[in-house]
Scaffold this motif. Structure first.
Motif, PDB file in Angstrom:
ATOM      1  N   SER A 207       3.473   2.760   7.582  1.00  0.00           N
ATOM      2  CA  SER A 207       2.947   1.454   7.957  1.00  0.00           C
ATOM      3  C   SER A 207       3.975   0.658   8.756  1.00  0.00           C
ATOM      4  O   SER A 207       3.645   0.038   9.779  1.00  0.00           O
ATOM      5  CB  SER A 207       2.531   0.671   6.705  1.00  0.00           C
ATOM      6  OG  SER A 207       1.763  -0.458   7.050  1.00  0.00           O
TER       7      SER A 207
ATOM      8  N   ARG B 208      -6.351   3.786   2.163  1.00  0.00           N
ATOM      9  CA  ARG B 208      -5.432   3.571   1.044  1.00  0.00           C
ATOM     10  C   ARG B 208      -5.817   2.348   0.231  1.00  0.00           C
ATOM     11  O   ARG B 208      -5.728   2.351  -0.998  1.00  0.00           O
ATOM     12  CB  ARG B 208      -4.005   3.459   1.573  1.00  0.00           C
ATOM     13  CG  ARG B 208      -3.444   4.810   2.027  1.00  0.00           C
ATOM     14  CD  ARG B 208      -2.134   4.705   2.752  1.00  0.00           C
ATOM     15  NE  ARG B 208      -1.580   6.037   3.001  1.00  0.00           N
ATOM     16  CZ  ARG B 208      -0.586   6.286   3.830  1.00  0.00           C
ATOM     17  NH1 ARG B 208      -0.024   5.291   4.499  1.00  0.00           N
ATOM     18  NH2 ARG B 208      -0.151   7.526   3.996  1.00  0.00           N
TER      19      ARG B 208
ATOM     20  N   ARG C 269      -8.805   3.139  -1.939  1.00  0.00           N
ATOM     21  CA  ARG C 269      -8.500   3.924  -3.134  1.00  0.00           C
ATOM     22  C   ARG C 269      -7.924   3.098  -4.279  1.00  0.00           C
ATOM     23  O   ARG C 269      -7.963   3.540  -5.428  1.00  0.00           O
ATOM     24  CB  ARG C 269      -7.541   5.049  -2.766  1.00  0.00           C
ATOM     25  CG  ARG C 269      -8.195   6.159  -1.942  1.00  0.00           C
ATOM     26  CD  ARG C 269      -7.188   7.179  -1.475  1.00  0.00           C
ATOM     27  NE  ARG C 269      -7.827   8.298  -0.773  1.00  0.00           N
ATOM     28  CZ  ARG C 269      -7.179   9.223  -0.083  1.00  0.00           C
ATOM     29  NH1 ARG C 269      -5.847   9.172   0.005  1.00  0.00           N
ATOM     30  NH2 ARG C 269      -7.841  10.186   0.537  1.00  0.00           N
TER      31      ARG C 269
ATOM     32  N   LEU D 298       0.843  -1.198   0.000  1.00  0.00           N
ATOM     33  CA  LEU D 298       0.000   0.000   0.000  1.00  0.00           C
ATOM     34  C   LEU D 298       0.876   1.245   0.000  1.00  0.00           C
ATOM     35  O   LEU D 298       2.024   1.197   0.431  1.00  0.00           O
ATOM     36  CB  LEU D 298      -0.900   0.016   1.248  1.00  0.00           C
ATOM     37  CG  LEU D 298      -1.931  -1.111   1.368  1.00  0.00           C
ATOM     38  CD1 LEU D 298      -2.568  -1.071   2.747  1.00  0.00           C
ATOM     39  CD2 LEU D 298      -2.992  -1.000   0.288  1.00  0.00           C
ATOM     40  N   PRO D 299       0.358   2.372  -0.475  1.00  0.00           N
ATOM     41  CA  PRO D 299       1.109   3.627  -0.373  1.00  0.00           C
ATOM     42  C   PRO D 299       1.407   3.945   1.089  1.00  0.00           C
ATOM     43  O   PRO D 299       0.663   3.553   1.990  1.00  0.00           O
ATOM     44  CB  PRO D 299       0.147   4.659  -0.978  1.00  0.00           C
ATOM     45  CG  PRO D 299      -0.769   3.872  -1.858  1.00  0.00           C
ATOM     46  CD  PRO D 299      -0.934   2.550  -1.175  1.00  0.00           C
TER      47      PRO D 299
END
Length: 218
Positions: A158, A202, A205, A152-153
């Motif tokens: 994270s 995220r 999206r 994920l971005p």
């Protein structure tokens, strides 16, 4: 009957991920409201799980169960949204965390730091199981953040969140029941919920828009 030009699968996945945004605020607001009504409860000395004890303990149990269901829905959303083994592993780890939330409600902790008032401090099998499920839950939540970081971005956030959740829990457990231990546990809890909300957004999206005409024009 499927609607023409509408991707039902994408809509379901987005809806599931939405629960990952709701879960943390729901748990914290519900818990803080309960904490403000309980005689003898001190946020600087007692974890929210102690609200399972004494009068109205069933309300905190309800909080944990409902939150666990929300996290479980989000976990399924991650499995559907994030392709590959990491997406599946991250979703499974979140599912374990969700299960631990529910089981923590079933097995309440032992009285701690004078709460509930008048209760004798004693070690019980329920209290031990509560600690075990709590430990598994925090560690799997942190592991999920680390595993999903590359998918994920915002990988740096994270990874950092995963480390904070794990170290915060371990430090809090080691220093419990002192004030420093409770503070570290609060850090782990809040950072964990923030990570889940951000990661859910995220992942949301990257799921294609369910309206096919809007997807094509995006």
């Amino acid at each position: 009957m499927a609607r023409e030009g509408f991707d039902t699968g994408a809509a379901v996945t987005r809806s599931l991920l939405g629960w990952g945004v709701v879960a943390g605020p729901f748990y914290l607001v519900f818990g803080l409201i309960l904490a403000s009504t309980r005689t003898g409860f001190d946020l600087t000395r007692h974890p929210l799980s102690a609200l399972l004890l004494g009068d109205h303990g069933l309300l905190q149990a309800l909080n944990l169960v409902l939150t666990g269901i929300m996290v479980g829905a989000a976990a399924l959303g991650f499995v559907r949204a994030v392709a590959g083994r990491r997406g599946t592993a991250g979703g499974v780890l979140l599912g374990v965390y969700a299960l631990c939330l529910v089981l923590s409600a079933v097995f309440p902790p032992d009285p701690t730091n004078g709460f509930p008032p008048g209760a004798a401090a004693q070690a019980t099998s329920s209290g031990l199981l509560h600690l075990v499920f709590g430990a598994i839950g925090f560690l799997t939540l942190g592991a999920a953040a680390l595993i999903l970081a590359g998918e994920l971005p915002g990988a740096v956030f994270s990874r950092a969140a995963g480390v904070v959740v794990i170290v915060g829990f371990l430090g809090g457990a080691a220093l419990s029941p002192g004030g420093a231990g409770i503070a570290l546990l609060w850090v782990a809890v809040v950072v964990g919920w923030v990570w889940l909300a951000v990661a859910s957004v995220r992942a949301y999206r990257i799921v294609p828009h369910p309206e096919l005409h809007r997807r094509a024009s995006a």
